[in-house]
Design an enzyme around this catalytic site. Structure first.
Site, PDB file in Angstrom:
ATOM      1  N   CYS A  86       7.535  -2.488  19.799  1.00 57.73           N
ATOM      2  CA  CYS A  86       8.470  -2.144  20.712  1.00 57.73           C
ATOM      3  C   CYS A  86       9.628  -3.303  20.561  1.00 57.73           C
ATOM      4  O   CYS A  86       9.388  -4.185  19.924  1.00 57.73           O
ATOM      5  CB  CYS A  86       7.881  -2.410  22.019  1.00 57.73           C
ATOM      6  SG  CYS A  86       6.500  -1.246  22.371  1.00 57.73           S
ATOM      7  N   GLY A  96      12.134   1.111  19.338  1.00 54.93           N
ATOM      8  CA  GLY A  96      11.500   2.115  20.180  1.00 54.93           C
ATOM      9  C   GLY A  96      12.365   3.240  21.064  1.00 54.93           C
ATOM     10  O   GLY A  96      13.374   2.554  21.602  1.00 54.93           O
ATOM     11  N   ASN A 139       5.330  -6.426  23.515  1.00 54.87           N
ATOM     12  CA  ASN A 139       5.305  -5.943  22.015  1.00 54.87           C
ATOM     13  C   ASN A 139       4.397  -6.633  21.308  1.00 54.87           C
ATOM     14  O   ASN A 139       4.268  -7.590  21.200  1.00 54.87           O
ATOM     15  CB  ASN A 139       6.798  -6.206  21.585  1.00 54.87           C
ATOM     16  CG  ASN A 139       7.139  -5.932  19.991  1.00 54.87           C
ATOM     17  OD1 ASN A 139       7.655  -6.743  19.087  1.00 54.87           O
ATOM     18  ND2 ASN A 139       6.336  -5.105  19.318  1.00 54.87           N
ATOM     19  N   GLY A 140       3.370  -5.567  20.739  1.00 53.63           N
ATOM     20  CA  GLY A 140       2.356  -5.878  19.904  1.00 53.63           C
ATOM     21  C   GLY A 140       1.133  -5.029  20.212  1.00 53.63           C
ATOM     22  O   GLY A 140       1.381  -4.089  20.653  1.00 53.63           O
ATOM     23  N   CYS A 186       4.606 -10.682  10.575  1.00 52.44           N
ATOM     24  CA  CYS A 186       4.333  -9.446   9.998  1.00 52.44           C
ATOM     25  C   CYS A 186       5.299  -9.073   9.029  1.00 52.44           C
ATOM     26  O   CYS A 186       6.716  -9.249   9.206  1.00 52.44           O
ATOM     27  CB  CYS A 186       4.669  -8.316  11.176  1.00 52.44           C
ATOM     28  SG  CYS A 186       4.777  -6.675  10.673  1.00 52.44           S
ATOM     29  N   TYR A 242      10.780  -3.153   6.567  1.00 49.73           N
ATOM     30  CA  TYR A 242      11.301  -1.832   7.376  1.00 49.73           C
ATOM     31  C   TYR A 242      11.595  -1.889   8.777  1.00 49.73           C
ATOM     32  O   TYR A 242      12.594  -1.375   9.065  1.00 49.73           O
ATOM     33  CB  TYR A 242      10.111  -0.921   7.249  1.00 49.73           C
ATOM     34  CG  TYR A 242      10.279   0.241   8.133  1.00 49.73           C
ATOM     35  CD1 TYR A 242      11.024   1.180   7.891  1.00 49.73           C
ATOM     36  CD2 TYR A 242       9.598   0.514   9.319  1.00 49.73           C
ATOM     37  CE1 TYR A 242      11.302   2.541   8.497  1.00 49.73           C
ATOM     38  CE2 TYR A 242       9.718   1.443  10.142  1.00 49.73           C
ATOM     39  CZ  TYR A 242      10.633   2.405   9.879  1.00 49.73           C
ATOM     40  OH  TYR A 242      11.014   3.485  10.575  1.00 49.73           O
ATOM     41  N   SER A 293      16.604   3.090   5.795  1.00 46.36           N
ATOM     42  CA  SER A 293      15.734   1.969   5.678  1.00 46.36           C
ATOM     43  C   SER A 293      15.878   1.368   4.383  1.00 46.36           C
ATOM     44  O   SER A 293      15.414   0.362   3.945  1.00 46.36           O
ATOM     45  CB  SER A 293      14.391   2.332   6.104  1.00 46.36           C
ATOM     46  OG  SER A 293      14.267   3.383   5.414  1.00 46.36           O
ATOM     47  N   ASP A 335      12.212   2.131   1.013  1.00 45.60           N
ATOM     48  CA  ASP A 335      11.695   0.999   1.383  1.00 45.60           C
ATOM     49  C   ASP A 335       9.720   0.906   1.300  1.00 45.60           C
ATOM     50  O   ASP A 335       9.523   0.030   1.191  1.00 45.60           O
ATOM     51  CB  ASP A 335      12.068   0.510   2.990  1.00 45.60           C
ATOM     52  CG  ASP A 335      11.390   1.555   4.010  1.00 45.60           C
ATOM     53  OD1 ASP A 335      12.145   2.455   3.911  1.00 45.60           O
ATOM     54  OD2 ASP A 335      10.541   1.396   4.566  1.00 45.60           O
ATOM     55  N   CYS A 387       1.640 -12.099   7.627  1.00 40.10           N
ATOM     56  CA  CYS A 387       0.450 -11.319   7.436  1.00 40.10           C
ATOM     57  C   CYS A 387       0.691 -10.177   6.675  1.00 40.10           C
ATOM     58  O   CYS A 387       1.770  -9.436   6.582  1.00 40.10           O
ATOM     59  CB  CYS A 387       0.216 -10.616   8.916  1.00 40.10           C
ATOM     60  SG  CYS A 387      -1.033  -9.406   8.919  1.00 40.10           S
ATOM     61  N   CYS A 401      -1.818  -4.759   5.902  1.00 43.84           N
ATOM     62  CA  CYS A 401      -1.564  -3.359   5.501  1.00 43.84           C
ATOM     63  C   CYS A 401      -1.484  -3.178   3.824  1.00 43.84           C
ATOM     64  O   CYS A 401      -1.987  -2.234   3.306  1.00 43.84           O
ATOM     65  CB  CYS A 401      -0.305  -2.896   5.937  1.00 43.84           C
ATOM     66  SG  CYS A 401       1.416  -4.003   5.752  1.00 43.84           S
TER      67      CYS A 401
END
Ligand code: 5GP
Ligand code: MG
Length: 462
Positions: free
Chosen positions: A6, A32, A106-107, A239, A245, A286, A349, A436, A439
């Site tokens: 968000c 969002g 947000n998170g 992140c 992206y 993107s 991307d 981080c 992913c």
């Protein structure tokens, strides 16, 4: 499923707080599109306006006039399938013990399931399926003054949160100790502003001051702003996918310009995976900056061979008859005259499920492309995100169970190559240990032992 990716925005001490928040949300719309909301306070009374849809759909001149006060918080919520319910619109507002309490988050809280079970066992009644509601319950149950209550509550949360909390008289911004999601502090006409990304400051001509630090909680009142470092000694875990992206290219987050990082990703991609070709084309929007970087480094001409339709909106109605690949084609259409007979490098991307990529590459083939060389500006995405990016489960991620060669065949291109983890990290504006990369690596900086209970939590009926 309830997922949060968000945008949040807040103003403290400005007579146009509501209008500024409205504009800030416009700039953060990419974070969002499912719902939007603003809550304002004049120091005595809190007013709110929230709704499903884009900022332009939710607010009218009339609804903005109903919002009153010199401080306000706003939120845009990410569009996910299945959970589009008006109960889950943020900011979230409750009345308790004679005061109003509002939260914009947000998170993603990884221990949400366990915390909720505990709270429900002691009598809490939840109104939504959002993990963000937890913070309200925890604050209501904590002891001490406002500052102590909030800090005590934040300490019980694990995972990712950039949050804004307000009452009639108080306003604060906080970021989790790992700093997963971005959060910026700025100034306008002597007032303080807070936003997920700096592009929101540009729009209202606010001056960016600095990033709110991981683990920092900033309280705003009539005397100014007071900062507390509520946590210490945690590893930063920004992140990396925000740079790849999610964030807007005109923003500056995690120590650098998003546009520049993406160009650098493209340069590194060209360095690692060169190929003789007639043109480099991006999958817009993107992939655009990475494609520019690839073209610049390789010396191959850059072309805009996909045209994007910007006017589809959220509520695109499917015609009764199935037209193959319609969803993808309505958004991007290739310029056949540019493509025919050409050897093309297509820069994307990221590849998530691989489904849109596969349909898009078919449209290029149908236009007579001679060769298609797909280049991706990040490594293969193999693991879901538990900290707020809407990534599917392992089984849905095309790269989690397949080799690059298998993905190449599936997408139907002549060659396919991904940027290496080293090439990705080298493009970042901060040292690699500050990011981080779960992913890509499956190494989660905050343990996700709540994984099962989280799924149960998410599957509760809404
Ligand atoms: P795929 O080919 O995997 O189906 O789709 C890849 C495309 O999805 C890329 O253009 C990428 O920019 C986009 N993408 C990457 N992450 C996300 C995300 O979290 N949400 C959405 N809606 N698109 C994403
Ligand atoms: Mg894309």
């Amino acid at each position: 499923m309830i997922r949060h990716c968000c945008g949040i925005f807040g103003v403290f001490g400005h007579r146009n707080a509501v209008e500024l928040t409205y504009l800030g949300l416009y700039a953060l719309q990419h974070r969002g599109q499912e719902s939007a909301g603003i809550i304002a306070s004049d120091g005595k009374r809190v007013t709110q306006w929230r709704g499903m849809g884009l900022v332009s759909e939710v607010f009218t001149r009339e609804s903005l006039q109903k919002l009153k006060g010199d401080f306000a918080i706003g939120h845009v919520r990410y569009s996910t399938t299945g959970s589009s319910t008006s109960k889950n619109i943020q900011p979230f507002l409750v009345e308790y013990a004679g005061t109003s309490l509002a939260v914009a988050h947000n998170g993603n809280i990884v221990n949400a399931g366990l915390l909720r079970q505990k709270l429900e066992a002691s009598g809490s009644i939840f109104q939504t399926t959002m993990d963000s509601e937890l913070l309200i319950h925890l604050i209501a149950k904590s002891q001490g003054n406002f500052k102590e209550k909030v800090i005590r509550s934040l300490k019980q949360l694990q995972g990712a949160y950039s949050v804004l909390v307000m009452t009639e008289k108080q306003f604060l911004a906080g970021r989790d100790p790992h700093g997963f999601r971005p959060l910026w502090l700025g100034r306008i006409d002597g007032a303080f502003v807070v936003a997920s990304e700096t592009c929101a400051f540009d729009l209202i001509q606010a001056k960016p001051l600095r990033e709110i630090l991981p683990g920092e909680v900033v309280f705003f009142d009539a005397r100014g702003c007071h900062s507390y470092q509520a946590f210490s000694g945690r590893k930063h875990s920004f992140c990396i996918f925000e740079h790849i992206y999610f964030a807007r290219p005109d923003s500056n987050i995690f120590g650098g310009s998003v546009a520049r990082v993406r160009e650098k990703l493209g340069i590194n991609l060209a360095r690692e995976h060169p190929v003789p070709a007639d043109m480099v084309i991006p999958v817009p929007d993107s992939g655009t900056y990475a494609a520019l970087g690839y073209a610049r480094h390789s010396g191959i001409p850059f072309e805009m061979a996909f045209v994007r339709n910007h006017y589809i909106g959220r509520t695109f109605i499917h015609p009764a008859e199935e037209i193959r690949g319609l969803e993808v084609k309505i958004k991007l259409n290739p310029v056949a005259e540019l493509i025919q007979g050409k050897r093309i490098v297509v820069v994307e991307d990221s590849i998530v499920r691989g489904t849109t990529s596969s349909l898009r590459m078919k449209t290029l083939k149908n236009c007579g492309a001679r060769e298609i060389h797909m280049r991706v500006s990040c490594p293969p995405l193999c693991h879901p995100c538990f900290y707020g990016i809407d990534f599917p489960t392992e089984t849905e991620l095309v790269a989690s169970t397949r080799t690059v060669e298998q993905i190449r065949k599936r997408i139907g291109v002549d060659t396919l190559a991904y940027l290496s983890p080293e090439g990705m990290l080298e493009a970042m504006p901060l040292p690699s240990e500050k990011f981080c990369t779960a992913c890509f690596t499956g190494k989660y900086p905050v343990p996700v032992r709540d994984r099962i209970s989280k799924l149960q939590f998410e599957n509760q009926p809404e």
